[in-house]
Scaffold this motif. Structure first.
Motif, PDB file in Angstrom:
ATOM      1  N   PHE A   1      40.484 -28.150 -12.598  1.00 40.43           N
ATOM      2  CA  PHE A   1      39.927 -27.912 -13.928  1.00 40.43           C
ATOM      3  C   PHE A   1      39.437 -26.477 -14.050  1.00 40.43           C
ATOM      4  O   PHE A   1      39.748 -25.779 -15.010  1.00 40.43           O
ATOM      5  CB  PHE A   1      38.787 -28.895 -14.202  1.00 40.43           C
ATOM      6  N   VAL A   2      38.673 -26.033 -13.058  1.00 42.45           N
ATOM      7  CA  VAL A   2      38.083 -24.699 -13.117  1.00 42.45           C
ATOM      8  C   VAL A   2      39.170 -23.622 -13.095  1.00 42.45           C
ATOM      9  O   VAL A   2      39.074 -22.613 -13.795  1.00 42.45           O
ATOM     10  CB  VAL A   2      37.058 -24.512 -11.973  1.00 42.45           C
ATOM     11  N   HIS A   3      40.239 -23.865 -12.338  1.00 41.69           N
ATOM     12  CA  HIS A   3      41.338 -22.897 -12.297  1.00 41.69           C
ATOM     13  C   HIS A   3      41.998 -22.724 -13.656  1.00 41.69           C
ATOM     14  O   HIS A   3      42.513 -21.657 -13.975  1.00 41.69           O
ATOM     15  CB  HIS A   3      42.398 -23.319 -11.264  1.00 41.69           C
ATOM     16  N   GLY A   4      41.974 -23.767 -14.435  1.00 44.32           N
ATOM     17  CA  GLY A   4      42.606 -23.719 -15.749  1.00 44.32           C
ATOM     18  C   GLY A   4      41.775 -22.994 -16.791  1.00 44.32           C
ATOM     19  O   GLY A   4      42.250 -22.731 -17.893  1.00 44.32           O
ATOM     20  N   LEU A   5      40.517 -22.670 -16.483  1.00 42.52           N
ATOM     21  CA  LEU A   5      39.648 -22.009 -17.470  1.00 42.52           C
ATOM     22  C   LEU A   5      39.981 -20.520 -17.552  1.00 42.52           C
ATOM     23  O   LEU A   5      40.399 -19.920 -16.572  1.00 42.52           O
ATOM     24  CB  LEU A   5      38.176 -22.162 -17.072  1.00 42.52           C
ATOM     25  N   PRO A   6      39.770 -19.918 -18.715  1.00 43.59           N
ATOM     26  CA  PRO A   6      40.050 -18.482 -18.849  1.00 43.59           C
ATOM     27  C   PRO A   6      38.978 -17.619 -18.177  1.00 43.59           C
ATOM     28  O   PRO A   6      39.030 -16.402 -18.255  1.00 43.59           O
ATOM     29  CB  PRO A   6      40.061 -18.279 -20.371  1.00 43.59           C
ATOM     30  N   PHE A   7      37.974 -18.227 -17.577  1.00 44.15           N
ATOM     31  CA  PHE A   7      36.909 -17.456 -16.912  1.00 44.15           C
ATOM     32  C   PHE A   7      36.495 -18.224 -15.669  1.00 44.15           C
ATOM     33  O   PHE A   7      36.882 -19.378 -15.487  1.00 44.15           O
ATOM     34  CB  PHE A   7      35.708 -17.278 -17.847  1.00 44.15           C
ATOM     35  N   SER A   8      35.722 -17.580 -14.785  1.00 43.45           N
ATOM     36  CA  SER A   8      35.206 -18.346 -13.649  1.00 43.45           C
ATOM     37  C   SER A   8      33.756 -18.726 -13.920  1.00 43.45           C
ATOM     38  O   SER A   8      33.055 -18.068 -14.693  1.00 43.45           O
ATOM     39  CB  SER A   8      35.344 -17.542 -12.359  1.00 43.45           C
ATOM     40  N   LEU A   9      33.320 -19.799 -13.295  1.00 44.68           N
ATOM     41  CA  LEU A   9      31.962 -20.282 -13.528  1.00 44.68           C
ATOM     42  C   LEU A   9      30.952 -19.306 -12.928  1.00 44.68           C
ATOM     43  O   LEU A   9      31.217 -18.670 -11.917  1.00 44.68           O
ATOM     44  CB  LEU A   9      31.763 -21.652 -12.872  1.00 44.68           C
ATOM     45  N   THR A  10      29.789 -19.201 -13.574  1.00 46.74           N
ATOM     46  CA  THR A  10      28.716 -18.381 -13.001  1.00 46.74           C
ATOM     47  C   THR A  10      28.124 -19.139 -11.810  1.00 46.74           C
ATOM     48  O   THR A  10      28.249 -20.369 -11.741  1.00 46.74           O
ATOM     49  CB  THR A  10      27.603 -18.121 -14.038  1.00 46.74           C
ATOM     50  N   PRO A  11      27.478 -18.437 -10.869  1.00 51.41           N
ATOM     51  CA  PRO A  11      26.890 -19.123  -9.715  1.00 51.41           C
ATOM     52  C   PRO A  11      25.946 -20.267 -10.111  1.00 51.41           C
ATOM     53  O   PRO A  11      25.961 -21.332  -9.479  1.00 51.41           O
ATOM     54  CB  PRO A  11      26.123 -18.010  -8.996  1.00 51.41           C
ATOM     55  N   ASP A  12      25.162 -20.069 -11.164  1.00 55.65           N
ATOM     56  CA  ASP A  12      24.239 -21.133 -11.584  1.00 55.65           C
ATOM     57  C   ASP A  12      24.980 -22.325 -12.177  1.00 55.65           C
ATOM     58  O   ASP A  12      24.552 -23.474 -12.021  1.00 55.65           O
ATOM     59  CB  ASP A  12      23.222 -20.599 -12.605  1.00 55.65           C
ATOM     60  N   GLN A  13      26.081 -22.060 -12.867  1.00 55.41           N
ATOM     61  CA  GLN A  13      26.886 -23.181 -13.387  1.00 55.41           C
ATOM     62  C   GLN A  13      27.445 -23.998 -12.226  1.00 55.41           C
ATOM     63  O   GLN A  13      27.437 -25.230 -12.259  1.00 55.41           O
ATOM     64  CB  GLN A  13      28.048 -22.655 -14.252  1.00 55.41           C
ATOM     65  N   LYS A  14      27.886 -23.286 -11.178  1.00 58.05           N
ATOM     66  CA  LYS A  14      28.429 -23.987 -10.006  1.00 58.05           C
ATOM     67  C   LYS A  14      27.359 -24.839  -9.350  1.00 58.05           C
ATOM     68  O   LYS A  14      27.592 -25.990  -8.984  1.00 58.05           O
ATOM     69  CB  LYS A  14      28.953 -22.969  -8.984  1.00 58.05           C
ATOM     70  N   LYS A  15      26.161 -24.235  -9.216  1.00 62.58           N
ATOM     71  CA  LYS A  15      25.065 -24.939  -8.545  1.00 62.58           C
ATOM     72  C   LYS A  15      24.691 -26.198  -9.332  1.00 62.58           C
ATOM     73  O   LYS A  15      24.513 -27.275  -8.766  1.00 62.58           O
ATOM     74  CB  LYS A  15      23.859 -24.000  -8.420  1.00 62.58           C
ATOM     75  N   ALA A  16      24.584 -26.046 -10.650  1.00 69.58           N
ATOM     76  CA  ALA A  16      24.211 -27.183 -11.495  1.00 69.58           C
ATOM     77  C   ALA A  16      25.274 -28.282 -11.390  1.00 69.58           C
ATOM     78  O   ALA A  16      24.956 -29.476 -11.277  1.00 69.58           O
ATOM     79  CB  ALA A  16      24.047 -26.733 -12.943  1.00 69.58           C
ATOM     80  N   THR A  17      26.543 -27.875 -11.413  1.00 69.30           N
ATOM     81  CA  THR A  17      27.637 -28.844 -11.314  1.00 69.30           C
ATOM     82  C   THR A  17      27.538 -29.625 -10.002  1.00 69.30           C
ATOM     83  O   THR A  17      27.684 -30.852  -9.969  1.00 69.30           O
ATOM     84  CB  THR A  17      28.996 -28.105 -11.361  1.00 69.30           C
ATOM     85  N   TRP A  18      27.252 -28.893  -8.947  1.00 71.52           N
ATOM     86  CA  TRP A  18      27.143 -29.506  -7.626  1.00 71.52           C
ATOM     87  C   TRP A  18      25.985 -30.510  -7.572  1.00 71.52           C
ATOM     88  O   TRP A  18      26.145 -31.634  -7.095  1.00 71.52           O
ATOM     89  CB  TRP A  18      26.994 -28.398  -6.578  1.00 71.52           C
ATOM     90  N   HIS A  19      24.820 -30.109  -8.123  1.00 70.87           N
ATOM     91  CA  HIS A  19      23.669 -31.025  -8.205  1.00 70.87           C
ATOM     92  C   HIS A  19      24.071 -32.323  -8.898  1.00 70.87           C
ATOM     93  O   HIS A  19      23.772 -33.415  -8.450  1.00 70.87           O
ATOM     94  CB  HIS A  19      22.548 -30.422  -9.069  1.00 70.87           C
ATOM     95  N   ILE A  20      24.738 -32.167 -10.018  1.00 73.63           N
ATOM     96  CA  ILE A  20      25.070 -33.330 -10.844  1.00 73.63           C
ATOM     97  C   ILE A  20      26.050 -34.244 -10.105  1.00 73.63           C
ATOM     98  O   ILE A  20      25.884 -35.468 -10.094  1.00 73.63           O
ATOM     99  CB  ILE A  20      25.655 -32.868 -12.201  1.00 73.63           C
ATOM    100  N   MET A  21      27.040 -33.643  -9.461  1.00 73.36           N
ATOM    101  CA  MET A  21      28.026 -34.479  -8.765  1.00 73.36           C
ATOM    102  C   MET A  21      27.359 -35.258  -7.634  1.00 73.36           C
ATOM    103  O   MET A  21      27.702 -36.409  -7.368  1.00 73.36           O
ATOM    104  CB  MET A  21      29.172 -33.619  -8.256  1.00 73.36           C
ATOM    105  N   GLN A  22      26.396 -34.631  -6.976  1.00 76.02           N
ATOM    106  CA  GLN A  22      25.678 -35.348  -5.912  1.00 76.02           C
ATOM    107  C   GLN A  22      24.821 -36.477  -6.466  1.00 76.02           C
ATOM    108  O   GLN A  22      24.765 -37.558  -5.899  1.00 76.02           O
ATOM    109  CB  GLN A  22      24.808 -34.370  -5.128  1.00 76.02           C
TER     110      GLN A  22
END
Ligand code: ADP
Ligand code: MG
Length: 678
Positions: free
Chosen positions: A244-265
């Protein structure tokens, strides 16, 4: 002796008229009166030496009275004059139109006066007296909106205070002692008749603590209920996220990644998630939500996304369709208007079966059922508790509670959020995506509004669009209680004026909260498609709209908005590579709101603004709270971190011990614990 629950009419001086007025202030019983909060305290104990009183300032002076006389002004109005003398010097006192004071003053020797220092044509510096007190004491001033004066309230309270000992304290003495809190009954007695500042501070501390404790008890008890509750664990799929992330026209910011990781856990746990995603306007919270939805759909489960307005719900449905329907996620929209599945009209039952269903609070109504519901996202909305969750739970036969992710509309200061919500439940997106240009913000006076229109034209010439925000839908002659909105630009009238007088050659649109959902959708579509170049809008409904091509925002009556709301509005521009501008036209350029605008025009970071907002907003000043997501507090200060931490600590202690052992506190918790644990 009367009891606390007796009506205030048992007191002397309260007849039918006063009774009705007090009722408007929420005061019906003696208890209501005793717990009626003063708005501020005037301290007559700190007088300024008379020789250092300065022209134009409000001041308090104390001294001996002499030369009392009654004169008449040039128009024949009575003017009482006297001299006030202390060790440093003397000053003339002036009372207008209060001839009746003369005999009282003649009986007095000393007095403390409060008033404004002004220049008198003949007598030089004088003090125009507004209030006087015989003793140098601290005087509580009450909200006087209903026509009951502070003086009257103090008189009623002087009769009620002997009953104050009947006020019970929900906090056991053991906790009070450990935490350095005075008894509730004593706190209220002090607030209505403080002896000195030290004592007053103790009373404020206690009453402020109570306000925060109520919030903390609710936060902590929710946490405990949810920890005991069951949820369906949702495994996370790293490969899917990467895709999904590869398909985006931008890369996620470090905080977006961290938040995503929290949520998945969190989603993987068999207990309900309760996470707050705290991020600035435009920081990219939607993507984080979308990634979580992918996980849920992969587990063949369902997400509900609650938006605060119809317009936002429609917008989210569109965004999600673009983002995640290529991954096989069906996106439903349930609006007052119509139902959609993947952008096509459909029957309601079909929507309810979609992998993600977007809508407003209409989704919570009776009869709406989601068979596979496992995850709820609440966007820019702060009143969503266990109660609402259990409403949604109805659809599930197995009693599982859905996981919850709430997103803030504007950032909550991190220090405050941490103290109240605790570290585990909070994800913060502090950085903005790279490449954003801060919105240029400028204050433009009403007399120079042509400049604003020129700038709008320049942007439209470049192919961009503009928002013009007005505080009200229609012009009104009624004075609102808080501000007089009389001549504040009303959207409808302003729309007409702009369309015919200012931009007759352009297409101007109008959207406001009193339109039907259909009309709103139509207007938004016209604007989104670029058919309308200028959109006149009210503030409340349109918060959150995402039209990338808009580079200009004019905010009329900007000084009437709170910082959080201004920030939320400004977040509607600057969402692309173009330089954007925000022009603030104040309604009253000499008023207090200007201070906010000055701050706002120099700070673009939402977290920094939120801190400033807290600092500016003294306790008791509540404008803008609804938008900022901060709780309503009258006495406690949201910047008082030690007190917030204390409330949180005590709440943890009480809930862990079992709130049923504290019957008076249990009633403060909005949720019925037992009902939800079943
Ligand atoms: P908000 O946090 O206010 O809800 P949105 O989720 O609406 O913000 O995001 C604002 C805009 O930023 C959207 O157009 C989105 O596509 C874009 N965006 C989100 N994340 C990034 C990123 N990491 N880099 C660049 N643009 C992003
Ligand atoms: Mg958003």
């Amino acid at each position: 002796m009367p009891t606390l629950l007796d009506p205030v009419t048992v007191l002397r001086g309260i007849g039918p008229l006063q009774k009705a007025r007090l009722e408007k202030l929420g005061v019906q019983t003696i208890q209501d009166l005793l717990t009626f909060l003063p708005r501020r305290f005037d301290d007559y104990s700190i007088a300024t030496p008379i020789n250092s009183l300065r022209l134009g300032e409000a001041a308090i002076a104390r001294g001996t009275l002499s030369e009392i006389k009654l004169e008449h002004s040039f128009r024949g109005l009575p003017v009482v004059r006297a001299m006030l003398t202390d060790e440093s010097g003397s000053i003339g006192l002036v009372w207008f139109n209060q001839a009746f004071l003369v005999p009282t003053l003649e009986r007095l020797k000393e007095m403390t006066v409060m008033g404004k220092v002004a220049r008198d044509r003949h007598k030089g510096k004088v003090l125009h007296v507004q209030q006087y007190e015989l003793q140098p004491r601290i005087v509580p001033i009450y909200p006087e909106t209903a026509g009951v004066t502070s003086k009257q309230l103090r008189y009623f309270l002087s009769q009620a205070l002997p009953m104050a000992h009947q006020l019970t304290d929900p906090l056991p003495e053991s906790i009070r002692e450990k935490e350095g809190l005075i008894a509730r009954e004593r706190a209220w007695r002090i607030l209505h008749a403080p002896a000195d500042q030290a004592e007053l501070a103790k009373a404020k501390h206690r009453i402020g603590f109570d306000e925060l404790l109520r919030i903390a008890l609710n936060v902590v008890s929710q946490k405990h209920i949810l920890q005991k509750g069951k949820s369906v664990p949702i495994p996370h799929d790293v490969a899917l996220v990467r895709d999904f992330v590869h398909g985006l026209p931008f890369s996620l910011t470090p905080d977006q990644k961290k938040a995503t990781w929290h949520i998945m856990q969190d989603l993987e746990k068999p207990h309900p998630m309760n996470r707050l995603l705290n991020g600035d306007v435009g920081s990219g919270k939607t993507i984080v939500g979308a990634i979580a939805i992918l996980q849920v759909q992969r587990a063949k489960l369902q997400t509900v996304w609650l938006a605060p307005t119809e317009i936002l719900a429609e917008q989210h449905a569109k965004t999600l369709k673009k983002l995640i329907s290529p991954f096989g996620v069906s996106v439903g929209l349930l609006s007052a208007n119509h139902c959609e599945k993947n952008g096509d009209m459909c029957e309601r039952d079909e929507v309810l079966g979609c992998d993600v269903v977007v809508g407003t609070h209409a989704l919570l109504q009776e009869g709406v059922r989601f068979e596979r519901l496992a995850f709820v996202i609440v966007d820019e909305q702060h009143r969503f508790g266990v109660e609402q969750r259990s409403q949604l739970k109805r659809g599930r036969a197995d009693g599982n509670i859905p996981h919850l992710l709430s997103m803030t509309a504007t950032p909550i200061p991190r220090s405050f959020a941490l103290a109240l919500y605790g570290d585990l439940e909070l994800s913060t997106i502090a950085q903005m995506p790279t490449g954003r240009r801060p919105v240029e913000t400028e204050i433009i006076l009403d007399s120079k509004r042509e400049q604003a229109y020129k700038k709008i034209r320049a942007e439209i010439k470049k192919g961009r669009q503009a928002f013009i925000i007005c505080p009200l839908v229609e012009e009104t002659n009624q004075k609102e209680s808080l501000f007089d909105y009389d001549s504040v630009k009303a959207a409808k009238a302003e729309y007409k004026r702009l369309k015919t007088d200012v931009f007759p050659d352009l297409t101007v649109g109008l959207v406001h909260g009193k339109m039907s959902a259909k009309e709103k959708t139509f207007e938004m579509e016209q604007f989104r498609a670029g058919i309308a170049s200028v959109l006149v809008a009210t503030s409340v409904v349109e918060v959150g709209v995402d039209v990338g091509n808009v580079t200009m925002m004019v905010i009329e009556g900007a000084d009437r908005f709170g910082l959080a709301q201004l920030h939320q509005l400004r977040g509607r521009v600057g969402r692309n590579v173009y330089q954007s501008q925000c022009l603030l036209i104040p309604h009253n350029p000499t008023g207090r709101g200007m201070q906010r605008l000055e701050i706002f025009s120099t700070i673009t970071d939402g977290f920094e603004l939120a801190e400033k907002d807290l600092a500016l907003r003294g306790p008791g000043e509540m404008y803008g709270t609804a938008q900022s997501g901060l709780p309503d507090l009258k006495m406690a200060s949201l910047t008082d971190m030690p007190l917030i931490a204390k409330a949180r600590r005590v709440a943890e202690e009480i809930i862990t011990d079992g709130i049923e052992k504290y019957p008076d506190l249990a009633s403060l918790v909005e949720t019925n614990l037992h009902a939800h644990l079943e």
